[in-house]
Structures are given as structure tokens and as C-alpha cells.
Design a protein around this motif. Sequence first.
Motif, short mmCIF file in Angstrom:
data_model
loop_
_atom_site.label_atom_id
_atom_site.label_comp_id
_atom_site.label_asym_id
_atom_site.label_seq_id
_atom_site.Cartn_x
_atom_site.Cartn_y
_atom_site.Cartn_z
N UNK A 19 -57.51 35.79 54.35
CA UNK A 19 -56.76 37.04 54.40
C UNK A 19 -55.28 36.82 54.64
N UNK A 20 -54.94 35.99 55.62
CA UNK A 20 -53.53 35.77 55.98
C UNK A 20 -52.78 35.13 54.81
N UNK A 21 -53.36 34.07 54.22
CA UNK A 21 -52.71 33.39 53.11
C UNK A 21 -52.60 34.32 51.90
N UNK A 22 -53.66 35.12 51.65
CA UNK A 22 -53.63 36.05 50.54
C UNK A 22 -52.54 37.09 50.70
N UNK A 23 -52.36 37.59 51.93
CA UNK A 23 -51.31 38.58 52.20
C UNK A 23 -49.93 37.97 51.96
N UNK A 24 -49.76 36.68 52.29
CA UNK A 24 -48.48 36.02 52.08
C UNK A 24 -48.13 35.98 50.59
N UNK A 25 -49.11 35.63 49.76
CA UNK A 25 -48.84 35.59 48.31
C UNK A 25 -48.69 36.98 47.71
N UNK A 26 -49.39 37.96 48.27
CA UNK A 26 -49.20 39.34 47.83
C UNK A 26 -47.78 39.81 48.12
N UNK A 27 -47.26 39.42 49.28
CA UNK A 27 -45.88 39.78 49.63
C UNK A 27 -44.89 39.14 48.67
N UNK A 28 -45.15 37.88 48.30
CA UNK A 28 -44.28 37.21 47.33
C UNK A 28 -44.32 37.94 46.00
N UNK A 29 -45.51 38.32 45.56
CA UNK A 29 -45.65 39.05 44.30
C UNK A 29 -44.85 40.35 44.34
N UNK A 30 -44.97 41.11 45.43
CA UNK A 30 -44.27 42.39 45.55
C UNK A 30 -42.76 42.20 45.59
N UNK A 31 -42.30 41.19 46.31
CA UNK A 31 -40.86 40.94 46.42
C UNK A 31 -40.26 40.54 45.07
N UNK A 32 -40.96 39.68 44.35
CA UNK A 32 -40.47 39.27 43.03
C UNK A 32 -40.48 40.44 42.06
N UNK A 33 -41.50 41.29 42.14
CA UNK A 33 -41.57 42.47 41.28
C UNK A 33 -40.38 43.40 41.53
N UNK A 34 -40.05 43.61 42.81
CA UNK A 34 -38.92 44.46 43.15
C UNK A 34 -37.60 43.84 42.70
N UNK A 35 -37.48 42.51 42.87
CA UNK A 35 -36.27 41.83 42.44
C UNK A 35 -36.07 41.89 40.94
N UNK A 36 -37.15 41.76 40.19
CA UNK A 36 -37.05 41.84 38.72
C UNK A 36 -36.64 43.24 38.28
N UNK A 37 -37.10 44.28 38.97
CA UNK A 37 -36.68 45.64 38.64
C UNK A 37 -35.18 45.80 38.84
N UNK A 38 -34.64 45.19 39.89
CA UNK A 38 -33.20 45.26 40.14
C UNK A 38 -32.43 44.57 39.01
N UNK A 39 -32.92 43.42 38.56
CA UNK A 39 -32.26 42.68 37.48
C UNK A 39 -32.25 43.47 36.18
N UNK A 40 -33.20 44.40 36.01
CA UNK A 40 -33.33 45.12 34.73
C UNK A 40 -32.66 46.50 34.77
N UNK A 41 -31.82 46.77 35.75
CA UNK A 41 -31.28 48.11 35.92
C UNK A 41 -30.57 48.64 34.67
#
Length: 244
Positions: free
Chosen positions: A51-73
Amino acid sequence: MAAVASQIVLNPVVSQSLKLWSTTVGRDKTYRAVQYFARFFAWWLLRRGYTVQGARWNNLKSSLGSGRKLMRLFKPLEHLQAALRATQASTSPGEQITTIARQLSYFGYLTYDMLVWAHSIRFVTFTPETARKVNKISQRFWLAGILFSITNGLLKTGRLANEAKALRDPTEKSFGDDGVKRARLSAVATQRATTRHQLVIDLLDVWLPATGLGLVNLNDGVAGIFGLITSLLALQSQWSAVSK
């Protein structure tokens, strides 16, 4: 030691990679590859109870997704320009219409995606119902863009196959002499390879918005693998582009 370090740092592959990552597309597709790998790996870890490790990678996925949205403004404007240029292109009506429709769909997708991003960082605040509606419209535009891209690819594949067949016909004289025909046949072969490459990407990517809309039910593992494959294929194309 300095010579070894110099060989590593100045290696042509390193230089090519830096050139790739100096482009917006190169950075975006790299982030996308990591994002979808994180989506797959988080699913794999959670399935096994990490669970802990999975949450860490989920957070990475969400952060990268948000960062990519910013790059595509401002990317919607690119697709709007491409749609306008397609209206002036001299090609078959079917290919022209699907190209325009694809570009307008991506314009709509990225425009609504900006609103999704703005809500996610609380720059604007939507009610939960409005946020779901905006996200759903964004996903619909994304799905429409991919479907128009697939249709365009199929139309182009058929046209290029017919052109290649005509170029191989020794009795066909409308293309010019043998030298001109060989050069044209080589160009057609390159276009066919590019079209097939994009079709593979589209045929895998189409499942992502379809899953987001609930039309199909791919789990995060399969969706992550599909997204990783298409990201690597897109990176391969960009790598070839920057090497020219």
C-alpha cells in the motif's frame, strides 16, 4: 578518470538525448512515459498489498499528470492553427475533413483540460458535478480526436497503397521516367511507415479516453502499459526528428 568522464558526458547518445529533451515534445513524452509506467507499477504494487509503495507511485503519476497539463497550456492554439492550415491543404476531401476534425477535437480537449488543471490546483473552483462534467467533455474531445486520427490514417493508408501499386506498374507513365518513379516510391514508402506508426499509437491510445468515459473497463495496469508503449513510440519519432 577525466577522459572517461568526458567520453560519457560528451557521448553522442547523451548529446542526442539533451537535444531531444530541449524540445517541448521530447520532455512531454518522457514525462508521459514515466507517468504511465507509474500508473502500471502503482497498480501492480497495490494488487500485491504494498500500500505505501503503491501510494508513492500514484503520487508520482498524479504530479507528472498535473505538470504535463501545465506544459500544454498554450498548445490548443497549435491545433487551431493546424486546423486552419489543413483547410488550405491540397489533399483528398476525406483526409482533409478528418484532419480538420482531429485538430479541432484536440483543440477542444486541451482547452477543457486547462480547466481541469485550473480546478485541480484550486485556481478556479467548480462544484463536484461541474468538475465531473468538464472532465467528461475533455475526455469526449480526446476520444473524438483519436477516432478522427484513426480514420485519417486508414484513408491515407489506402491512398498510399494505391499510389505505390501504380508506381510499381511498368506500364504507368504519368509519374515520369523510372528515376522519378523510384524517388516517388521511396517517398511513399516513408509516408506509409509514418502513417502505420501513428495508427499503432492511436489504436492503443483510444482505450485511454474510452476507459475514462466508462465505455470500456481497462484496469490501471493495462492502461498504464498502453500509455507507456505509445509514449515510447512517440519518443522514437521525436528522436528521429531531432537527429535530422
